[in-house]
Each structure stands twice: as C-alpha cells, then as structure tokens.
Scaffold this active site. Structure first.
Site, PDB file in Angstrom:
ATOM      1  CG  HIS A 106      -1.629   5.206  -5.113  1.00  0.00           C
ATOM      2  ND1 HIS A 106      -1.968   4.740  -6.358  1.00  0.00           N
ATOM      3  CD2 HIS A 106      -0.335   5.629  -5.220  1.00  0.00           C
ATOM      4  CE1 HIS A 106      -0.954   4.886  -7.186  1.00  0.00           C
ATOM      5  NE2 HIS A 106       0.048   5.420  -6.515  1.00  0.00           N
ATOM      6  CG  PHE A 120       3.686  -3.108  -6.578  1.00  0.00           C
ATOM      7  CD1 PHE A 120       3.178  -4.273  -7.104  1.00  0.00           C
ATOM      8  CD2 PHE A 120       5.035  -2.831  -6.763  1.00  0.00           C
ATOM      9  CE1 PHE A 120       3.982  -5.164  -7.803  1.00  0.00           C
ATOM     10  CE2 PHE A 120       5.848  -3.709  -7.460  1.00  0.00           C
ATOM     11  CZ  PHE A 120       5.314  -4.878  -7.982  1.00  0.00           C
ATOM     12  CB  CYS A 121      -1.694   1.035  -5.234  1.00  0.00           C
ATOM     13  SG  CYS A 121      -2.991   0.196  -6.123  1.00  0.00           S
ATOM     14  CB  ALA A 122       3.591   2.386  -4.315  1.00  0.00           C
TER      15      ALA A 122
END
Ligand code: PLP
Length: 461
Positions: A143, A380-382
């Site tokens: 992100h 995972f901020c993805a």
C-alpha cells in the site's frame, strides 16, 4: 573518542561467516551479531523457547553494531544544524556523514539528493508530492507504493500472468501516453519476487519517464546500485535493514525535489522568512523541517556499513541456502506457496503460503503460542495482490534475514508438520488467539496486572 561513524571492518563479521563464504559454501548460522541474539519467549504450555524470528520482512531486529553505535553517541547527543555547542557540531557532522554514507551504499550519482524520512511510506509520499506528471504503477504493490498514486489519480497497470507479459504491459502503458514516473517494488513483500530493475529503468527511460523503486524489501537483501541499474529514485526503511530507530531515506534525482513544495512546513526547511512570505531551502533541507531524527539516521548509516562489510555475495548465499530449505520444507508439509509470476528469476527470502483447512491467523497464533516462532499473517498491506492471488482471507508469511539460521527453518517445518499431523495442543478462540493465554508480557510492555491481554489493531492489515 570513537567517531560515531568509525568504519566497521570485516573483523566485526563472525569468523565462521567469512570462512564458509571463502570456502564457497553458504553459512547457515547468523551472518552478523544481532541485538536480540538468544532471546527467549514464553510458551502457552509453560516454559520458554528460543525466539525463532521469521518476520524480518515486517521489521528486522537491530544489529548489535547499531545498538552499540547509538549507545556511544548518546552521551554527546544534541540537536543538529542549529547549535554552536561541541556536541551539536559533532552530531551535525555525524548526521551529514550518515547522509553521505547512505547515498554511497545505494550507488547514488554525485548530483542525487538523499533525504532522511521516517520510513519507506514517508519517502514515497514525499516523492508523490514532487512528481510533475502522471505516474504508472502496478497492482502488486504494498500500500505504501500504491495509495499515494491512487490518491493522485495515477495510472494503475494490472500485473499479468508472467513477468515478461507484465513488463510488456507496462511498456505499452508508457508508450500509449507520456508519464513522468514508473514506480515498482524492488521485491514483493508477499512473494519476495524481484522485478528486473535495470530492464524497468530502460523501459521507463525509453518513454521519457523515470523509475522509482520501493526498496523496502530489496535493500535488506541485495545491494541496490542506482548508478548501475539506472533507477532514478529509491525509498527504503531503516527498520527493515536492522536499524529500527525511526528513520528511512529517499535518494534520487534532485530537480523534482528542489522544485516541490516543502514536504513539511517549519524550521530548518527555509532560507529566509518574512511576515509576507518564505524563501525555501533546496533539498534535502527543504523536506526535513523540524528537528531531524539524528539517531535514526546514524542507525541507518551504521547498518549500511555493516552490510557493506559483509564478504561479497555472503548475504545472498546465506539467504538463498535458507530459502531453498524453506521452499523444500513447505512443499513437504503441503503448503501452497504464493507466487505472482512463474518466470521471476530472483527472490528475496519472504515466502507467503496457505495450508488447506487452516486459517492463516490460526497457523500464526499456533506457531507463536506453542513453538515461540514469529511469523506474520494477514494481507500484508497488499490487499489488491492478495485478492489477485485468491487469498482474500490472508496468508502466512515467513521471512528471513542475516540473523536467520538453519535451525529456524527446521523448527518452523517441524511445527507445521506437527500441526498437520496432530493438530494444535492448545485451544484457540474464534479470533484464533490462544485461549487461555497464560504468557505474561514483559514488565516494560505495561500489561495490565501482568496478564496476557493484548492491544488489538483497529484495522486488518
Ligand atoms: N514497501 C514494501 C514492499 C514493504 O514491505 C513495506 C513494509 O512492509 C513498505 C513499503 C512500507 O514500509 P514502512 O512501513 O517502513 O514505511
């Protein structure tokens, strides 16, 4: 007095690392001393276990050399740039030397600028405030390298089934309309896969764009050389390169950064202020308003020096030997390993996986509670990438670094095999936390009445 930037020599690297690398074998013991060596953690069933830290990709432990260096600086710690004291002059010299050292570590060109930031996220947001035109980015990004561009309304290219097709799609996008910047991750924080930077730089430059690299996951594992690859900007975080003291860096071409509005308005970023207006300084000062994080910057520079002093190829050899064991072990326990591209040739040691029938959060909680093994679970901020990989409910990520050893991988695979064959030995709640959880937090974590109550994150990462 020891200079805060005294050079570390290979004498600081454990001799077995040098010996095995000299013999052409990958050493499977830690490559450099860490501040958390031999740390133990409590287990739910009672007793303690050596902490097996398999979460380097989230935040890496401090190098002992970094902790020692900061300890030696602290007695003379003072504010930089604006003090006349001896301590202030020493700290100013050290801070500016750290800037120089970080630039040299990443192969910056003579006219590049190095700006200390809080972390990669901060560095990429700063860059986003400076790009004078469209940006092209991929949907596989963390992100930090996605939201700043999404917020600007920039141009997203969905990754394709292969890396080769993805590169072609990026090139087609750049050819279709001019863009100022192409930005890519140097290594995926989910799969560890590394796109080819020199090739991407060539593609960008062919179409009049520049290349920015999110180096958060690459810099801890590979020497990135801006000059050699042709990449124009690099962002990375100190805490992922064994220097967890709140600093990161943005290194790259000066012109956009000199022209951009000051990232923060305040002291230190200006030449002259009158009641009517402000004449801003050039970069880096322009984007470092306020009192800088001197210790954080020194920590990053020290970590760069330790990594640079490792024998050539030792880190990659160490990590790839462990990654080979990890891949084989995960295959043996029937884990489904996530990959974006079948043709990505290079991978850093971050591997995400799922196990049929076992929620990722349960696997991660079990590994920690019953085996003292730290991994990451979630998205995972993805989020777009996890969605694309069919893992909207999250996955488990295991990541390694220069403190990892063969026993860490062995312990993980043994614990996963036990989970698969026998199930957990403890009970877990609907939220997947161990129930009860008798592990006390350390006194410094300020646990209410010494219980194992946890502060929970307000958002799912
Ligand atoms: N980019 C990648 C690929 C990452 O893995 C991370 C963090 O995990 C970031 C950016 C953001 O780094 P930071 O949280 O240090 O800003």
């Amino acid at each position: 007095m020891t200079s805060p930037l005294a050079l570390l020599s290979p004498a600081d690297v454990p001799s077995q690392a040098l010996a095995s690398s000299a013999a052409g074998q990958a050493p499977l013991a830690p490559l450099a001393p860490l501040a958390n060596a031999d740390q133990v953690v409590p287990l739910v069933q009672g007793g303690f276990s050596r902490w097996v830290n398999l979460d380097y990709a989230a935040s890496a432990p401090a190098l002992r050399a970094v902790a020692d260096q900061l300890g030696s600086v602290l007695p003379l710690y003072a504010s930089v740039h604006r003090g006349a004291s001896y301590a202030s002059e020493a700290c100013t010299a050290a801070y500016e030397a750290a800037r120089y050292e970080v630039a040299a570590f990443v192969g910056a060109r003579d006219d590049d600028v190095t700006i200390f930031t809080r972390n990669t996220t901060d560095a990429l947001n700063l860059l986003a405030s400076a790009v004078p035109g469209d940006v092209v980015y991929l949907d596989i990004e963390h992100h930090a390298n996605l939201l700043p561009w999404q917020a600007r309304g920039d141009r997203l290219v969905p990754a394709r089934a292969t890396l080769a097709e993805t590169l072609a799609a990026v090139e087609a996008e750049l050819a279709s309309r001019p863009a100022a910047l192409l930005t890519v991750t140097g290594a995926s924080n989910v799969t560890g896969e590394c796109p080819p930077l020199a090739q991407l730089a060539a593609i960008a430059h062919r179409h009049g764009a520049r290349l920015a690299v999110d180096g958060a996951q690459l810099v801890p594992h590979r020497r990135v050389d801006l000059r050699a690859t042709g990449a124009d900007y690099l962002a990375f975080s100190g805490h992922k390169v064994y220097a967890p003291f709140g600093a990161g860096a943005l290194i790259g071409r000066r012109d956009w950064l000199d022209a951009a509005p000051a990232y923060l308005a305040g002291g230190g970023a200006v030449r002259e202020v009158t009641a009517d207006g402000t004449r801003w300084a050039d970069a880096p000062a322009r984007h470092e308003a306020g009192t800088p994080n001197v210790l954080g910057a020194l920590a990053v520079a020290t970590a760069c020096r330790v990594i640079a002093a490792l024998p050539a190829g030792a880190l990659a050899a160490h990590e790839s030997a462990l990654l080979g064991r990890l891949d084989a072990g995960l295959a043996a326990v029937g884990a489904r390993v996530l990959r974006i591209w079948p043709d990505a040739a290079d991978r850093v040691p971050a591997v995400s996986f799922t196990i049929d029938g076992l929620p990722a959060a349960r696997v991660a909680a079990y590994l920690s509670a019953e085996h003292g093994i730290g991994v990451r679970d979630g998205r995972f901020c993805a989020h777009p990438l996890l969605g694309r990989l069919g893992c909207g409910d999250g996955a488990v990520r295991v990541s390694l670094g220069l403190g990892s050893q063969a026993d860490d991988v062995g312990r993980l695979i043994g614990a996963l095999a036990q989970l698969r064959d026998e199930g957990p030995r403890w009970t877990y709640g609907a939220d997947h936390r161990p129930t009860p959880d008798p592990r006390p937090l350390p006194a410094w974590a300020n646990a209410p009445s010494g219980t194992a109550e946890r502060v929970t994150s307000p958002c799912e990462q």
